[in-house]
Design an enzyme around this catalytic site. Structure first.
Site, PDB file in Angstrom:
ATOM      1  N   ASN A 244      56.124 -11.562   9.937  1.00 39.11           N
ATOM      2  CA  ASN A 244      57.088 -11.153  10.975  1.00 39.11           C
ATOM      3  C   ASN A 244      58.424 -10.685  10.398  1.00 39.11           C
ATOM      4  O   ASN A 244      59.338 -10.332  11.148  1.00 39.11           O
ATOM      5  CB  ASN A 244      57.324 -12.293  11.974  1.00 39.11           C
ATOM      6  CG  ASN A 244      57.858 -13.551  11.290  1.00 39.11           C
ATOM      7  OD1 ASN A 244      58.184 -13.517  10.090  1.00 39.11           O
ATOM      8  ND2 ASN A 244      57.929 -14.660  12.021  1.00 39.11           N
TER       9      ASN A 244
ATOM     10  N   HIS B  13      40.280  16.248 -25.513  1.00 36.72           N
ATOM     11  CA  HIS B  13      39.484  17.440 -25.210  1.00 36.72           C
ATOM     12  C   HIS B  13      40.086  18.160 -24.008  1.00 36.72           C
ATOM     13  O   HIS B  13      40.460  17.528 -23.020  1.00 36.72           O
ATOM     14  CB  HIS B  13      38.042  17.017 -24.893  1.00 36.72           C
ATOM     15  CG  HIS B  13      37.194  18.121 -24.341  1.00 36.72           C
ATOM     16  ND1 HIS B  13      36.772  18.151 -23.028  1.00 36.72           N
ATOM     17  CD2 HIS B  13      36.695  19.241 -24.923  1.00 36.72           C
ATOM     18  CE1 HIS B  13      36.039  19.236 -22.823  1.00 36.72           C
ATOM     19  NE2 HIS B  13      35.969  19.911 -23.952  1.00 36.72           N
TER      20      HIS B  13
ATOM     21  N   GLU C 156      44.002  20.006 -27.689  1.00 39.08           N
ATOM     22  CA  GLU C 156      43.237  21.245 -27.655  1.00 39.08           C
ATOM     23  C   GLU C 156      43.934  22.283 -26.787  1.00 39.08           C
ATOM     24  O   GLU C 156      44.464  21.965 -25.723  1.00 39.08           O
ATOM     25  CB  GLU C 156      41.830  20.981 -27.115  1.00 39.08           C
ATOM     26  CG  GLU C 156      40.943  22.210 -27.159  1.00 39.08           C
ATOM     27  CD  GLU C 156      39.505  21.911 -26.783  1.00 39.08           C
ATOM     28  OE1 GLU C 156      38.672  22.804 -26.988  1.00 39.08           O
ATOM     29  OE2 GLU C 156      39.220  20.809 -26.275  1.00 39.08           O
TER      30      GLU C 156
ATOM     31  N   HIS D 119      43.606  28.086 -20.299  1.00 43.55           N
ATOM     32  CA  HIS D 119      42.795  27.520 -19.218  1.00 43.55           C
ATOM     33  C   HIS D 119      41.383  27.336 -19.735  1.00 43.55           C
ATOM     34  O   HIS D 119      41.069  27.692 -20.874  1.00 43.55           O
ATOM     35  CB  HIS D 119      42.822  28.401 -17.956  1.00 43.55           C
ATOM     36  CG  HIS D 119      41.926  29.606 -18.011  1.00 43.55           C
ATOM     37  ND1 HIS D 119      40.873  29.797 -17.149  1.00 43.55           N
ATOM     38  CD2 HIS D 119      41.929  30.688 -18.837  1.00 43.55           C
ATOM     39  CE1 HIS D 119      40.272  30.948 -17.431  1.00 43.55           C
ATOM     40  NE2 HIS D 119      40.891  31.500 -18.439  1.00 43.55           N
TER      41      HIS D 119
ATOM     42  N   SER E  94      32.801  21.253 -36.255  1.00 41.79           N
ATOM     43  CA  SER E  94      32.827  20.941 -34.826  1.00 41.79           C
ATOM     44  C   SER E  94      31.416  20.856 -34.270  1.00 41.79           C
ATOM     45  O   SER E  94      30.599  21.750 -34.500  1.00 41.79           O
ATOM     46  CB  SER E  94      33.616  22.011 -34.059  1.00 41.79           C
ATOM     47  OG  SER E  94      34.977  21.945 -34.372  1.00 41.79           O
TER      48      SER E  94
ATOM     49  N   ILE F 178      36.865 -15.675  -1.016  1.00 44.78           N
ATOM     50  CA  ILE F 178      37.436 -16.057  -2.313  1.00 44.78           C
ATOM     51  C   ILE F 178      36.383 -15.792  -3.384  1.00 44.78           C
ATOM     52  O   ILE F 178      35.191 -16.050  -3.183  1.00 44.78           O
ATOM     53  CB  ILE F 178      37.861 -17.533  -2.295  1.00 44.78           C
ATOM     54  CG1 ILE F 178      39.055 -17.708  -1.344  1.00 44.78           C
ATOM     55  CG2 ILE F 178      38.207 -18.027  -3.687  1.00 44.78           C
ATOM     56  CD1 ILE F 178      39.465 -19.142  -1.129  1.00 44.78           C
TER      57      ILE F 178
ATOM     58  N   ASP G 242      34.238 -20.112  -5.648  1.00 41.20           N
ATOM     59  CA  ASP G 242      35.386 -20.145  -4.740  1.00 41.20           C
ATOM     60  C   ASP G 242      36.709 -20.494  -5.420  1.00 41.20           C
ATOM     61  O   ASP G 242      37.448 -21.358  -4.958  1.00 41.20           O
ATOM     62  CB  ASP G 242      35.142 -21.160  -3.603  1.00 41.20           C
ATOM     63  CG  ASP G 242      33.985 -20.736  -2.718  1.00 41.20           C
ATOM     64  OD1 ASP G 242      33.749 -19.524  -2.616  1.00 41.20           O
ATOM     65  OD2 ASP G 242      33.309 -21.611  -2.165  1.00 41.20           O
TER      66      ASP G 242
END
Length: 978
Positions: free
Chosen positions: A157, A314, A344, A358, A623, A754, A780
């Site tokens: 409250n 990456h 990269e 991109h 690579s 719980i 619990d």
């Protein structure tokens, strides 16, 4: 964070003025992609820890932690602002808050410049204060914030008081299962003011301390204090020396602990440490499971680069998936500050002669190469001085390549100058120490036979997209903008729904949602969409989009179509020698490379496997995609390890991982691969392992490989890989847990049951070391469960092993993930330690750690375990011999029903062999009499100087073409070809 320094020195009056305005709240426009701006009231909470806004459908989740803010920028700098029409908003009223792991942006517009200036100043002041904290101050601050937040959330409250019913509800939320009578008794003891029946915040703090009194720590204190309720200076020193195995413990050090952690002024005056002070000390960073000395660089940094694991990213620029997500320059700043040292950059021709970055053949957004280089230059050495490797994938024309070289030289300047670097003795790579403050360009280099006067030349053009067949690449070529947008929009929605679906899985099974299924579902969904829109389908653009997704859905090409990529000679050779088909690969592609860019590559020349000739030179970076590297590791791990003693190897994710999931880096680390590149934007098990791997050694991005990997060789798949070396025995007593929350995906949230927690401990390293064990379930109780159980492990190569602590909530139909913490074995500290779960403020496990050296056969000791467990279980690699086979989503969901122990008894040992996933390894493995799985050994063969490395590494493969084209499930597996 250097630009925040100035904000630490603001006058108190200015600070309070900013805080007052921010806490009162300001009406601002919140911009979102594709929608009009929303007017919201933004305000700083009273503890100055969260930025909130209202109204919001997110309710309680409409907040940003100040801790999570990466940076605040002024003006119209973000992508969303750039999409707005010019003149729409006054730049002096605009600012952007970047926050979270994915660099999300909150773009705001104030009604006047003064308000914007106030918020920018206030936020940067708060960020500056956080950046200056030490680990102890941060732990205390986060604890205080957590207690205050807990009180406020319990105060339904909002009257600033808690009644007994609100306390009972809070107990349930905190997973506390105490008798109501006991709760009421503590409530009455804490309720000392005139207003009986409610607790103020100060009284709640007293109540919380009573509730949090640790029986395990109290008994520990009594056992070292001659049964007194406090420790004297001498007793504390003895405890630190004997139990915590600390050296150089002085009286002054012990007095400093009492001064910092004791809460009672009376005890401070007597120079003694009471139970509250002892609890504070034991929960502080000084008693964390991670060795505090490893927060600094402590390893030898003067060895050649090839002797180190190097933190690698990456497609660093991406914020999400590989197909549709946004590219942002800020991702470079983020990963560099996290300790990544190899980033990269995918370069493509852009408009106006400006190269862009991109992910090629996709719908990811584009950013300027110049902006990327400027960001790297600004943030490369903020956290540490060790070298940064710039992995350039070059797809540009000669003209734009020259622009790339111009930007690199103009922006990086002396950081590219390697003329003064000492490469050490012979033809070996320089050390991280000698390369401090330098940036290495990794890229293609013109062949030596061209001569220095050649301005350009041909080089091979293999790149990470070559795993995807040409006709499957996204090449949109149409002027119909409307239909292109429709295709993109549909694919984006489909992908998002599939990715959301993929998260309905066991948190410890990241591969359960396969990319093959993702592609197939996207393809089928797109076809269905096209059938419902025949008018759109007829347009050239849309039909191209359809063929694109049809091909994208084809995971592999057939043998027939593959053969078309060879020359006639190759085809004849392949027919005579079927095994050769898998080594030749497709016809070699070439590209033109300009001299200016080639000359910037010094120690990091990118080469494909076919290009390497062992002529004694160094400076090549081989690579491999994960699928090709996997075969090399499985078949020729020892030769691969020898190669990695002279040269660098980079492993990158399969191009089919369009959801930016990560592969398991362990097999490649075990073979000595240095640059194992992961998608840093994808949180999960694999990034947690990577983070743990590189947190040691000051999180500088360089971790020294074990000496056995730098000289000589061993079989990492052997049952006893280093028989002459002592092994480490880890005796781990799991004592108790503290404030373990409900699972993050709990269906009913805080109102759920719980939890019934149990702890699983996993060793991750060489295959022989990989195993896991767990405690029983405690019913619990998530607030202070007690297990008091001992788990014992034997580790053959502790230098590369990781120890992973997981907490699960047992459920009748399976188990739910609560939290985890992963630590390198070498960073474990003996004694009584707290293991704080990653990302959870207060949740921890209390353990006791003992590490012994042992000799002899590879068997996990059972004697000590038998003292604590009625039914001792094997934690050895004997049970690791069950090989993990990839399952469908349905299989994995069903598997969860059998994955947790029944209440009151322990779960039987579950086999674990994470590094091995293919069936052919089983056929080559033999099981010796002691039950340990061992691989048949292969003799090392010398490689002729003229033989390419891929033929040397894979030349002994005996599998036929038909066998290799199928995976264990009988599916086409031609991706593993080299």
């Amino acid at each position: 964070m250097a630009d925040l320094e100035v904000y630490k020195n603001l006058s108190p009056e200015k600070v309070e003025r900013c805080m007052s305005v921010m806490q009162s709240g300001t009406q601002m426009i919140k911009l979102k992609r594709g929608t009009k701006g929303l007017v919201r009231l933004f305000y700083l909470d009273e503890h100055r820890t969260r930025l909130r806004w209202r109204p919001s459908r997110k309710s309680e989740r409409a907040k940003i932690l100040i801790d999570s803010i990466y940076k605040v920028t002024e003006g119209r700098q973000s992508e969303i602002f750039h999409r707005q029409a010019e003149g729409g908003f006054d730049p002096s009223c605009c600012f952007t808050i970047y926050h979270g792991n994915h660099m999300e942006s909150l773009d705001l517009v104030t009604s006047n410049p003064e308000e914007a200036r106030t918020w920018i100043t206030g936020l940067k002041y708060l960020m500056a204060g956080i950046s200056d904290e030490d680990s102890l101050a941060k732990r205390q601050r986060t604890h205080d914030q957590w207690v205050k937040q807990t009180f406020e959330e319990a105060d339904k409250n909002g009257d600033g008081l808690l009644n007994i019913e609100e306390i009972h509800q809070l107990m349930h939320k905190l997973n506390v299962n105490l008798p109501r009578r006991k709760v009421r008794q503590m409530f009455q003891e804490a309720d000392t003011d005139e207003n009986q029946g409610t607790l103020t915040f100060e009284e709640f703090c007293v109540f919380y301390r009573m509730m949090s009194l640790r029986r395990d720590l109290y008994l520990l204190l009594l056992s070292h204090s001659d049964k007194k309720d406090h420790l004297t200076v001498e007793e504390l020193a003895q405890f630190l020396k004997v139990e915590q195995k600390m050296n150089n413990v002085t009286t002054d050090y012990c007095l400093d602990i009492i001064k910092k952690f004791e809460v009672s002024e009376e005890n401070k005056a007597k120079n003694v440490l009471g139970i509250e002070g002892f609890t504070n000390f034991m929960r502080s960073p000084a008693c964390d499971v991670f060795n505090p000395l490893h927060h600094e660089v402590y390893q030898d940094m003067d060895q050649p680069l090839c002797n180190y694991y190097i933190a690698s990213s990456h497609n660093t620029y991406l914020t999400g998936d590989q197909l549709l997500s946004q590219s942002k320059v800020d991702m470079y700043a983020r990963v560099l500050q996290e300790g990544c040292r190899c980033v990269e950059v995918d370069c493509w021709d852009g408009p106006d002669g400006e190269p862009v970055v991109h992910h090629g053949y996709t719908l990811t957004s584009k950013i300027l190469f110049r902006d990327v280089v400027e960001t790297i230059n600004k943030h490369a050495f903020v956290k540490n001085e060790f070298p940064v490797i710039l992995s350039i994938e070059n797809h540009c024309s000669i003209q734009q390549q020259r622009k790339i070289a111009q930007y690199l030289k103009g922006i990086f300047q002396d950081r590219l100058d390697l003329s003064s670097v000492d490469a050490g003795e012979g033809k070996q790579l320089p050390s991280p120490q000698s390369l401090k403050g330098k940036i290495l360009v990794k890229g293609k280099k013109l062949p030596y036979h061209l001569g220095d006067d050649a301005e350009e030349g041909e080089v091979s053009d293999e790149d990470s997209a070559d795993e995807i067949e040409d006709e499957c690449k996204f090449k949109l070529q149409c002027n119909n903008g409307t239909t292109e947008h429709q295709v993109e929009s549909f694919i984006r929605k489909k992908l998002e729904s599939l990715l959301k679906e993929s998260q309905i899985r066991d948190k410890e099974d990241p591969d359960s949602f396969t990319v093959r299924a993702l592609l197939k579902a996207t393809h089928e969904g797109l076809n269905a969409h096209l059938k419902q829109n025949p008018d759109v389908k007829e347009s050239g653009k849309k039909s191209h989009g359809r063929s694109l997704m049809t091909n994208f859905g084809k995971h592999k090409k057939t043998s027939k179509s593959r053969s078309k990529s060879y020359s006639t000679d190759d085809e004849e050779d392949a027919q005579q020698n079927p095994g050769q088909l898998y080594r030749l690969g497709r016809r070699r592609k070439t590209m033109k490379l300009c001299r200016e860019l080639s000359d910037l590559v010094v120690y990091t020349n990118s080469v494909a496997a076919q290009d390497i000739v062992d002529d004694g030179t160094t400076g090549n970076v081989l690579s491999f995609s994960e699928t090709r590297a996997h075969q090399v590791v499985q078949q020729k791990s020892e030769q691969f390890m020898i190669y990695n003693q002279k040269q660098l190897t980079r492993i990158y994710p399969s191009a089919y991982r369009i959801d930016s999931s990560n592969f398991n880096p362990l097999p490649y680390w075990n073979a000595g691969c240095q640059l194992v590149a992961l998608n840093y934007q994808s949180e999960g098990r694999m990034m947690q392992l990577n983070r743990a791997k590189f947190k040691t050694n000051g999180n500088c991005g360089y971790v020294l490989k074990p000496q056995q990997m730098c000289k000589g060789t061993f079989n990492p798949f052997s049952g006893d890989p280093l028989p002459a070396n002592p092994k480490k025995q880890l005796i781990l007593k799991v004592i108790s847990g503290q404030q373990l929350p409900k699972p993050p995906d709990s269906m009913f949230g805080d109102r759920g049951e719980i939890i019934d927690p149990f702890v699983e401990v996993e060793i991750i390293g060489l295959p022989v070391d990989c195993c896991k064990d767990q405690t029983r379930v405690v019913d619990d109780n998530g607030f202070n469960p007690v297990w008091e159980e001992t788990l014992t492990f034997t580790v053959h190569m502790p230098e590369i092993a990781l120890v992973r602590f997981l907490v699960w909530d047992h459920d009748p139909i399976g188990r739910d993930f609560v939290g985890q913490r992963t630590v390198t074995f070498s960073s474990l500290v003996p004694g009584y330690r707290h293991v704080y779960l990653e990302g959870l403020t207060e949740a921890s496990i209390f353990v006791h750690i003992t590490i012994n050296e042992i000799y002899g056969k590879n068997r996990q000791l059972q004697g000590l375990k038998g003292l604590f467990n009625k039914n001792p279980r094997h934690s050895s690699s004997e049970s690791s011999s069950q090989y993990v086979r990839k399952r469908s989503i349905g299989d994995r969901i069903l598997r969860r029903t059998a994955s947790a122990p029944a209440k009151g008894r322990k779960k039987s040992k579950m086999g674990f062999q994470e590094v091995v996933e293919i069936k052919d390894l089983v056929s080559e493995a033999t099981r010796e009499q002691d039950g340990v799985l061992r691989r048949t050994t292969r003799s090392l063969q010398a490689r002729p100087v003229s033989m390419p490395v891929d033929k040397s590494l894979l030349g002994a493969l005996s599998l036929s073409a038909s066998e290799m084209a199928k995976d264990p499930d009988g599916k086409d597996n031609s991706l593993v070809q080299i």
